[in-house]
Design a protein around this motif. Sequence first.
Motif, PDB file in Angstrom:
ATOM      1  N   SER A   1       0.083  -7.823  -9.245  1.00 46.14           N
ATOM      2  CA  SER A   1       1.071  -6.809  -8.900  1.00 46.14           C
ATOM      3  C   SER A   1       2.106  -6.652 -10.006  1.00 46.14           C
ATOM      4  O   SER A   1       2.563  -5.540 -10.294  1.00 46.14           O
TER       5      SER A   1
ATOM      6  N   ASP B   1       0.843  -1.188   0.000  1.00 45.68           N
ATOM      7  CA  ASP B   1       0.000   0.000   0.000  1.00 45.68           C
ATOM      8  C   ASP B   1       0.885   1.247   0.000  1.00 45.68           C
ATOM      9  O   ASP B   1       2.119   1.151  -0.018  1.00 45.68           O
ATOM     10  N   GLU B   2       0.268   2.408   0.022  1.00 46.23           N
ATOM     11  CA  GLU B   2       1.018   3.659  -0.072  1.00 46.23           C
ATOM     12  C   GLU B   2       1.928   3.879   1.137  1.00 46.23           C
ATOM     13  O   GLU B   2       3.041   4.392   0.998  1.00 46.23           O
ATOM     14  N   SER B   3       1.467   3.501   2.319  1.00 39.46           N
ATOM     15  CA  SER B   3       2.293   3.681   3.523  1.00 39.46           C
ATOM     16  C   SER B   3       3.567   2.850   3.434  1.00 39.46           C
ATOM     17  O   SER B   3       4.661   3.325   3.758  1.00 39.46           O
TER      18      SER B   3
ATOM     19  N   SER C   1       3.309   0.726  -5.263  1.00 41.69           N
ATOM     20  CA  SER C   1       2.346   0.110  -4.363  1.00 41.69           C
ATOM     21  C   SER C   1       1.214  -0.505  -5.169  1.00 41.69           C
ATOM     22  O   SER C   1       0.871  -0.023  -6.255  1.00 41.69           O
ATOM     23  N   ASP C   2       0.648  -1.585  -4.646  1.00 46.98           N
ATOM     24  CA  ASP C   2      -0.526  -2.179  -5.275  1.00 46.98           C
ATOM     25  C   ASP C   2      -1.688  -1.186  -5.203  1.00 46.98           C
ATOM     26  O   ASP C   2      -1.747  -0.346  -4.304  1.00 46.98           O
ATOM     27  N   PRO C   3      -2.639  -1.283  -6.119  1.00 47.02           N
ATOM     28  CA  PRO C   3      -3.794  -0.387  -6.061  1.00 47.02           C
ATOM     29  C   PRO C   3      -4.647  -0.685  -4.833  1.00 47.02           C
ATOM     30  O   PRO C   3      -4.644  -1.821  -4.342  1.00 47.02           O
ATOM     31  N   PRO C   4      -5.357   0.298  -4.305  1.00 45.58           N
ATOM     32  CA  PRO C   4      -6.214   0.053  -3.142  1.00 45.58           C
ATOM     33  C   PRO C   4      -7.332  -0.918  -3.485  1.00 45.58           C
ATOM     34  O   PRO C   4      -7.711  -1.070  -4.650  1.00 45.58           O
ATOM     35  N   GLY C   5      -7.850  -1.571  -2.462  1.00 44.61           N
ATOM     36  CA  GLY C   5      -8.947  -2.515  -2.682  1.00 44.61           C
ATOM     37  C   GLY C   5      -8.501  -3.940  -2.436  1.00 44.61           C
ATOM     38  O   GLY C   5      -7.601  -4.202  -1.632  1.00 44.61           O
ATOM     39  N   SER C   6      -9.120  -4.872  -3.133  1.00 47.72           N
ATOM     40  CA  SER C   6      -8.838  -6.293  -2.939  1.00 47.72           C
ATOM     41  C   SER C   6      -7.396  -6.613  -3.310  1.00 47.72           C
ATOM     42  O   SER C   6      -6.803  -5.973  -4.179  1.00 47.72           O
ATOM     43  N   LYS C   7      -6.851  -7.624  -2.637  1.00 48.05           N
ATOM     44  CA  LYS C   7      -5.497  -8.069  -2.944  1.00 48.05           C
ATOM     45  C   LYS C   7      -5.454  -8.659  -4.350  1.00 48.05           C
ATOM     46  O   LYS C   7      -6.366  -9.373  -4.763  1.00 48.05           O
TER      47      LYS C   7
END
Length: 258
Positions: free
Chosen positions: A135, A93-95, A123-129
């Motif tokens: 990725s 994620d972004e963090s 970072s992967d996009p937000p939402g489901s893995k």
Amino acid sequence: MCGSTHRTLVLQVGQHVLVYAHSSTVRNHVTARGSKEVCIKTTDGVRSDSMNQEYNTKLQTATREKLRRFNSLRDRELQPAEFWDVVAVTAVDESQREAYELQIRDKVDRKELPLGIHYKVFSDPPGSKIGNGGSTLYALQQLDDIYGKALGSLRVILIHAGGFSQRLPNASALGKIFTAMPLGDPLYQMLELKLAMYVDFPLQMKPGVLVTCADDIELYSIAEDESIRFDKPGFTALAHPSYPVHRDYPRGVCIGFI
């Protein structure tokens, strides 16, 4: 399936792919080119002590040479084709992306990594893995957005490092890719070790992308009269079966080249 063989299925994405399945014991290996599945044949029997000793000696020598070569590249401003053009790392994620970027920036400032290389964190996009496959595609899209047509002339290593390391709590905060290893001066982390193990690949491949993970270590040796060349279109696969091979189903961890 291929009879009693261990199968690795590789999906081609882009111009060049190499996939490598590894385990604690090497029994056999095959190479394959083209968009095909790769069947890994196993062999019966146990190596003799002398054979094991000879293999281990060759493996240790080859690994020391890779570490020596990588050490010679640390803190140097490299020229094109000496090393990877881009080292890309994925985050969950972004963090985590911000934390990874900070650590890599600090390592470059301390001259613990080769200089003159583009280090990127996606970072992967937000939402489901979306898993490593999703990725990979998402990171390739980010690379294409940055480099455009020039991406086709670059050698890129893409290291999947996103995750919370729930089974390795000491790596949860900073990520397994920044886990300290007991070697190197300055001290290696997994990032340096991954780069060291593949230090020979950029010189032996046409532009393309190596896809690998942050939490595995591949050791290998090449005979003096042999060489590894990744210069064909499509994908190239190198693999060896998991061990022990008598279990109910084959096991293995794969890394890949695109």
